[in-house]
Design a protein around this motif. Structure first.
Motif, PDB file in Angstrom:
ATOM      1  N   GLU A   9       0.834  -1.216   0.000  1.00 52.74           N
ATOM      2  CA  GLU A   9       0.000   0.000   0.000  1.00 52.74           C
ATOM      3  C   GLU A   9       0.868   1.266   0.000  1.00 52.74           C
ATOM      4  O   GLU A   9       1.957   1.276   0.556  1.00 52.74           O
ATOM      5  N   LYS A  13       1.258   3.644  -7.014  1.00 53.21           N
ATOM      6  CA  LYS A  13       1.081   2.908  -8.271  1.00 53.21           C
ATOM      7  C   LYS A  13       0.207   3.643  -9.274  1.00 53.21           C
ATOM      8  O   LYS A  13       0.525   3.690 -10.453  1.00 53.21           O
ATOM      9  N   GLU A  36      -7.503  -4.206 -10.609  1.00 60.26           N
ATOM     10  CA  GLU A  36      -8.128  -5.330  -9.918  1.00 60.26           C
ATOM     11  C   GLU A  36      -8.072  -5.068  -8.421  1.00 60.26           C
ATOM     12  O   GLU A  36      -7.087  -4.503  -7.946  1.00 60.26           O
ATOM     13  N   PRO A  37      -9.050  -5.479  -7.614  1.00 58.42           N
ATOM     14  CA  PRO A  37     -10.302  -6.006  -8.130  1.00 58.42           C
ATOM     15  C   PRO A  37     -11.095  -4.899  -8.796  1.00 58.42           C
ATOM     16  O   PRO A  37     -11.092  -3.771  -8.309  1.00 58.42           O
ATOM     17  N   ARG A  47     -15.782  -5.872  -6.011  1.00 51.19           N
ATOM     18  CA  ARG A  47     -14.768  -5.084  -5.291  1.00 51.19           C
ATOM     19  C   ARG A  47     -15.350  -4.447  -4.033  1.00 51.19           C
ATOM     20  O   ARG A  47     -14.747  -4.480  -2.972  1.00 51.19           O
ATOM     21  N   LEU A  51     -13.892  -5.167  -0.304  1.00 49.46           N
ATOM     22  CA  LEU A  51     -13.198  -4.143   0.489  1.00 49.46           C
ATOM     23  C   LEU A  51     -13.994  -3.703   1.715  1.00 49.46           C
ATOM     24  O   LEU A  51     -13.433  -3.137   2.639  1.00 49.46           O
ATOM     25  N   TYR A  64     -11.859 -12.574  -5.186  1.00 52.10           N
ATOM     26  CA  TYR A  64     -10.839 -11.964  -6.054  1.00 52.10           C
ATOM     27  C   TYR A  64     -10.777 -12.694  -7.391  1.00 52.10           C
ATOM     28  O   TYR A  64     -10.668 -12.072  -8.450  1.00 52.10           O
ATOM     29  N   ARG A  68     -11.741 -11.412 -11.098  1.00 52.04           N
ATOM     30  CA  ARG A  68     -10.711 -11.524 -12.145  1.00 52.04           C
ATOM     31  C   ARG A  68     -11.261 -12.214 -13.393  1.00 52.04           C
ATOM     32  O   ARG A  68     -11.003 -11.773 -14.526  1.00 52.04           O
ATOM     33  N   ASP A  89      -3.551  -2.199 -12.746  1.00 46.93           N
ATOM     34  CA  ASP A  89      -3.179  -1.904 -11.367  1.00 46.93           C
ATOM     35  C   ASP A  89      -3.544  -3.126 -10.519  1.00 46.93           C
ATOM     36  O   ASP A  89      -4.723  -3.341 -10.255  1.00 46.93           O
ATOM     37  N   ARG A  90      -2.565  -3.924 -10.176  1.00 49.21           N
ATOM     38  CA  ARG A  90      -2.688  -5.194  -9.440  1.00 49.21           C
ATOM     39  C   ARG A  90      -3.234  -6.303 -10.324  1.00 49.21           C
ATOM     40  O   ARG A  90      -4.110  -6.090 -11.150  1.00 49.21           O
ATOM     41  N   PHE A  91      -2.724  -7.510 -10.086  1.00 49.15           N
ATOM     42  CA  PHE A  91      -3.201  -8.680 -10.829  1.00 49.15           C
ATOM     43  C   PHE A  91      -2.867  -9.924 -10.008  1.00 49.15           C
ATOM     44  O   PHE A  91      -2.846  -9.854  -8.767  1.00 49.15           O
ATOM     45  N   SER A  94      -0.772 -10.060  -6.761  1.00 53.57           N
ATOM     46  CA  SER A  94      -1.366  -9.562  -5.510  1.00 53.57           C
ATOM     47  C   SER A  94      -2.053 -10.708  -4.770  1.00 53.57           C
ATOM     48  O   SER A  94      -1.998 -10.779  -3.545  1.00 53.57           O
ATOM     49  N   THR A  95      -2.698 -11.593  -5.506  1.00 52.48           N
ATOM     50  CA  THR A  95      -3.396 -12.705  -4.844  1.00 52.48           C
ATOM     51  C   THR A  95      -2.374 -13.633  -4.178  1.00 52.48           C
ATOM     52  O   THR A  95      -2.597 -14.138  -3.075  1.00 52.48           O
ATOM     53  N   TYR A  98      -0.966 -11.426  -1.089  1.00 52.25           N
ATOM     54  CA  TYR A  98      -1.915 -11.142   0.007  1.00 52.25           C
ATOM     55  C   TYR A  98      -2.585 -12.421   0.520  1.00 52.25           C
ATOM     56  O   TYR A  98      -2.541 -12.707   1.715  1.00 52.25           O
ATOM     57  N   ASN A 144      -8.062   1.035   3.646  1.00 57.94           N
ATOM     58  CA  ASN A 144      -8.996  -0.072   3.453  1.00 57.94           C
ATOM     59  C   ASN A 144      -8.690  -1.144   4.498  1.00 57.94           C
ATOM     60  O   ASN A 144      -7.770  -1.009   5.292  1.00 57.94           O
ATOM     61  N   PHE A 146      -7.281  -3.941   4.379  1.00 61.79           N
ATOM     62  CA  PHE A 146      -5.949  -4.565   4.322  1.00 61.79           C
ATOM     63  C   PHE A 146      -4.921  -3.637   4.960  1.00 61.79           C
ATOM     64  O   PHE A 146      -4.010  -4.082   5.635  1.00 61.79           O
TER      65      PHE A 146
END
Ligand code: TYD
Length: 206
Positions: A9, A13, A36-37, A47, A51, A64, A68, A89-91, A94-95, A98, A144, A146
């Motif tokens: 975070e 990005k 994503e998400p 999403r 969140l 997620y 996707r 932005d993220r794909f 990230s899964t 995280y 958020n 996370f």
């Protein structure tokens, strides 16, 4: 070309992605910037559930992946098929970082679910915006759920990204967050991508 952007975070990005989009020097109509998400109607609805609700880690993982699958079908695959460049932005990494590395779900299962949701499509390149997790958390504006897990969680996420990077080094470009203006960083990323493309070309021909 399909380029994804990853990081913990507060790494900046979204600003960087826009700068890379401009630095590519191709018409705006040939580039899609997505996230994503999210990135499609149904995925944006998923999403807001992810969140805003607390849930079991497996539920989180499947949501997620569901977001996707829809994002691939409605946004990414049609864009790639029509020859557009997709910046996301993220794909999938990230899964892995995280849900697998930080939450503790089995890495191999997440790899399989990622492959199913993406239909086996992998990014050509992945940019890792590396930031000290404590600094990133201080910089992140909205927190958020996370981010609210704190710095230890972010450190685990960061190690998860480093693991992904070790497993598939050719795909990754690591850049230190805030190590220049967004335009300077975008120029460095594009030159790293060009070097990799040249290197791949040489490998093929030798
Ligand atoms: P977002 O506000 O977009 O975060 P950021 O601006 O840092 O990208 O929220 C997305 C959150 O979802 C972020 O905390 C990372 C998390 N995430 C996962 O846990 N797994 C995933 O597969 C993806 C794509 C995101």
């Amino acid at each position: 070309m399909f380029i994804t952007f990853e990081g913990t975070e507060g790494a900046g990005k979204s600003t960087l992605i826009r700068a890379v989009g401009q630095a590519l020097g191709i018409p705006k109509s040939r580039i899609i910037i997505t996230r994503e998400p999210g990135g499609s109607r149904v995925s944006e609805s998923i999403r807001s559930v992810i969140l805003n609700e607390q849930m079991d880690p497996w539920t989180e993982l499947f949501l997620y992946e569901a977001a996707r699958a829809e994002h691939m079908a409605k946004t990414v695959l049609p864009a790639l098929k029509s020859g557009k460049t997709v910046l996301c932005d993220r794909f999938t990494d990230s899964t892995l970082a995280y849900q697998a590395h930080a939450r503790g779900l089995p890495w191999a299962e997440v790899v399989k679910l990622n492959a199913a949701a993406t239909r086996g499509i992998k990014p050509d390149f992945t940019v890792f915006m590396d930031v000290d997790p404590a600094l990133g958390l201080r910089r992140a504006r909205e927190h958020n759920r996370f981010e609210r897990e704190g710095v230890k969680f972010q450190q685990k996420v960061r190690r998860g990204f480093l693991k992904s990077m070790r497993l598939d080094p050719d795909r990754w470009i690591r850049i230190k967050a805030f190590s220049g203006t967004p335009d300077e960083m975008a120029a460095r990323i594009l030159s790293a991508i060009n070097k990799k493309i040249d290197g791949q070309g040489r490998k093929k021909h030798s």
